[in-house]
Design an enzyme around this catalytic site. Structure first.
Site, short mmCIF file in Angstrom:
data_model
loop_
_atom_site.label_atom_id
_atom_site.label_comp_id
_atom_site.label_asym_id
_atom_site.label_seq_id
_atom_site.Cartn_x
_atom_site.Cartn_y
_atom_site.Cartn_z
N GLU A 109 0.75 -1.21 0.08
CA GLU A 109 -0.10 0.06 -0.05
C GLU A 109 0.93 1.17 0.03
O GLU A 109 0.80 2.14 0.80
CB GLU A 109 -1.07 0.11 1.19
CG GLU A 109 -1.84 -1.25 1.06
CD GLU A 109 -2.76 -1.22 2.37
OE1 GLU A 109 -2.83 -0.39 3.31
OE2 GLU A 109 -3.60 -2.36 2.51
N ASN B 53 1.99 -5.47 -3.24
CA ASN B 53 0.28 -5.62 -2.83
C ASN B 53 -0.24 -4.26 -2.32
O ASN B 53 0.20 -3.42 -1.94
CB ASN B 53 0.46 -6.34 -1.54
CG ASN B 53 -0.94 -7.02 -1.33
OD1 ASN B 53 -1.48 -7.76 -2.14
ND2 ASN B 53 -1.37 -7.02 0.03
N HIS C 170 -10.41 -6.18 -1.89
CA HIS C 170 -11.56 -5.82 -0.94
C HIS C 170 -12.82 -4.97 -1.70
O HIS C 170 -12.94 -3.73 -1.94
CB HIS C 170 -11.01 -4.71 0.28
CG HIS C 170 -10.21 -5.57 1.01
ND1 HIS C 170 -10.35 -6.87 1.87
CD2 HIS C 170 -8.85 -5.35 1.44
CE1 HIS C 170 -9.10 -7.03 2.43
NE2 HIS C 170 -8.12 -6.28 2.04
N ASP D 203 -12.45 -10.14 -0.28
CA ASP D 203 -13.91 -10.31 0.17
C ASP D 203 -14.75 -9.30 -0.74
O ASP D 203 -14.25 -8.35 -1.15
CB ASP D 203 -13.80 -10.00 1.81
CG ASP D 203 -12.95 -8.79 1.99
OD1 ASP D 203 -13.00 -7.70 1.31
OD2 ASP D 203 -12.45 -8.84 3.17
N GLU E 62 -6.33 -10.81 -0.97
CA GLU E 62 -7.26 -10.49 0.25
C GLU E 62 -8.98 -10.38 -0.02
O GLU E 62 -9.31 -9.49 0.33
CB GLU E 62 -6.71 -9.09 0.73
CG GLU E 62 -5.21 -9.30 1.19
CD GLU E 62 -4.80 -8.00 1.77
OE1 GLU E 62 -5.60 -7.29 2.31
OE2 GLU E 62 -3.74 -7.61 1.90
#
Length: 464
Positions: free
Chosen positions: A164, A205, A241, A271, A269
């Site tokens: 990030e 990432n 996400h 979701d 990651e």
């Protein structure tokens, strides 16, 4: 062949062989009670040369129902928190790997590959890092990477080296590393990680980079520059996400353009959150969204795998960060498989399942969904999901259906079964009868059949 990469290929090959064994027509089964269950998501992914994994955290390792799923369903694990700087180097030069080692040991015991997460991130830093003088921070960062990546050398297949580092508009995030070291800190982190573990694949990432946009463009340009300069970068992680019904239309295009630079891509990651509570319409949309993400990855050869950011709604980070939102994962809080699970299952090549649902109306307060999750010559595994459709909690449920001619019921788990002729009655076990409004649970069974194996034309659920 590198040690972790070789191990990853051995895991994928072994689970691929397991899938072939489960799905083979004419598979010999001694008796229904010894029949193999249907393939797991990890096995299905491995058959396609990929992994399907979950993040996890230390507190959940003592939850037996949770670890039963974690250790069997997935062929990859990400250490959700305890490889981050605040845990691994809480005081300058003092390293502590005890918690992360527990998760890595769990993965090794279950023949799962591990993604390391994360070496350099602006968040979850111990306070002392911010106080390091500018002239010392590069050395401190290199020392941290050398120790952490060195400790896990040969035990992880990927490292999220830097996490990030970009803002939404594509500019550099003004982290302590950016401010005190400058633009070069990301390249220096990758060089240090390669020196510490030459065999691990090194990833950058980030979030909100799943589609083509200003942020993913900045990431793309950085990766392109690194490849031109010979900076050791092997992959990019798209966190994913995501929000219900808002999957970027350019996900596949974006994955492909990174692959074309000569790096691997991972969905790291995943979701997909919704406004709670769940309902059937939201579940259907979420299932379609999960399917779209999986299909986008499968369409690009260098998309190597997918990780959900934990697998059960009861262990998701979403509700604590986005009030009023949640239900973002593929299992509910009771470890029942949601429609999103089955969308992933089928997208990965699992045999489509037959579903029959009958609600009991306003007075019964529950519904039952019947699925065949695996089938072989003369035998099958079934699963029934029970949902509380009322507005108040229930303390017990009973499901009934009629077996077709030639069908017989064998072992049942997570429920108490009885049969009268072809009529089946399954009542809740002592631990899964209480369901909150819209709550779900599942029970499973092994059955045998002669001739065809139809789903019941009707299945009913009544409450206690």
């Amino acid at each position: 062949m590198s040690a972790p990469a070789g191990r990853a290929r051995r895991v994928l090959a072994a689970t691929a062989a397991a899938v072939v064994g489960v799905l083979a027509v004419g598979m010999a089964v001694a008796a229904p009670s010894t029949a193999e269950p249907g393939p797991t998501l990890g096995q299905l992914a491995a058959a396609k040369g990929r992994y399907f994994g979950s993040a996890t955290d230390n507190p959940t390792l003592t939850n037996a129902p949770y670890t039963a799923v974690l250790g069997s369903e997935f062929n990859q694990i990400t250490v959700g928190n305890t490889q981050k700087w605040q845990y691994t180097e809480p005081s300058r030069g003092q390293f502590d790997y005890r918690q992360a080692d527990q998760i890595v040991a769990f993965a090794q015991a279950h023949d799962q590959i591990v993604r390391g997460h994360t070496l350099v991130w602006h968040n979850q830093l111990p306070g002392w890092v911010n106080d390091v003088p500018a002239g010392e921070l590069l050395g401190v960062m290199r020392n941290h990477i050398a120790n952490v990546a060195g400790h896990y050398k040969g035990k992880v297949v990927h490292w999220d080296v830097v996490n990030e580092a970009f803002e939404e508009d594509g500019t550099r995030r003004q982290s302590v590393f950016q401010q005190k070291i400058g633009d070069s800190y990301i390249a220096e982190a990758f060089k240090a990680a390669r020196a510490a573990d030459p065999n691990a694949k090194l990833y950058y990432n980030d979030y909100n980079v799943e589609g083509v946009n200003a942020k993913s463009d900045a990431m793309y340009n950085m990766v392109k520059s690194f490849k031109q300069q010979g900076i050791p970068i092997d992959g990019v992680g798209l966190q994913a996400h995501l929000i219900l019904g808002q999957i970027p239309s350019t996900v596949r295009q974006n994955i492909q353009r990174f692959a074309d630079l000569g790096v691997d891509v991972a969905i790291t990651e995943l979701d997909i959150r919704m406004r709670t509570p769940r309902d059937a319409t939201k579940d259907a949309q979420q299932a379609a969204d999960y399917r779209a993400v999986v299909n986008a990855c499968l369409a690009v050869t260098r998309c190597v795998g997918i990780t959900v950011w934990d697998f059960s709604d009861g262990h998701s980070w979403i509700p604590s960060v986005f009030p009023g939102e949640g239900a973002a994962l593929i299992y509910d809080e009771n470890f029942a498989k949601k429609p999103s699970y089955w969308a992933v299952y089928e997208a990965l090549g699992g045999t489509p399942v037959t579903t029959t649902t009958t609600t009991g109306g306003n007075t019964s307060g529950c519904a039952a969904t019947y699925r065949v999750v695996g089938q072989w010559n003369g035998g099958f595994q079934g699963e029934v999901t029970v949902r509380n459709t009322g507005t108040a909690g229930i303390t017990g449920w009973t499901v009934r259906w009629t077996l077709a001619e030639g069908q017989r019921l064998g072992n049942v788990w997570n429920g108490v079964a009885s049969t009268t002729g072809q009529e089946v009655t399954v009542r809740n076990a002592g631990y899964n009868g209480t369901l909150n409004a819209n709550g779900t649970t599942t029970f499973g069974f092994i059955g045998s059949f002669a001739g065809s194996n139809p789903a019941p034309s009707a299945i009913t659920c009544t409450t206690a």
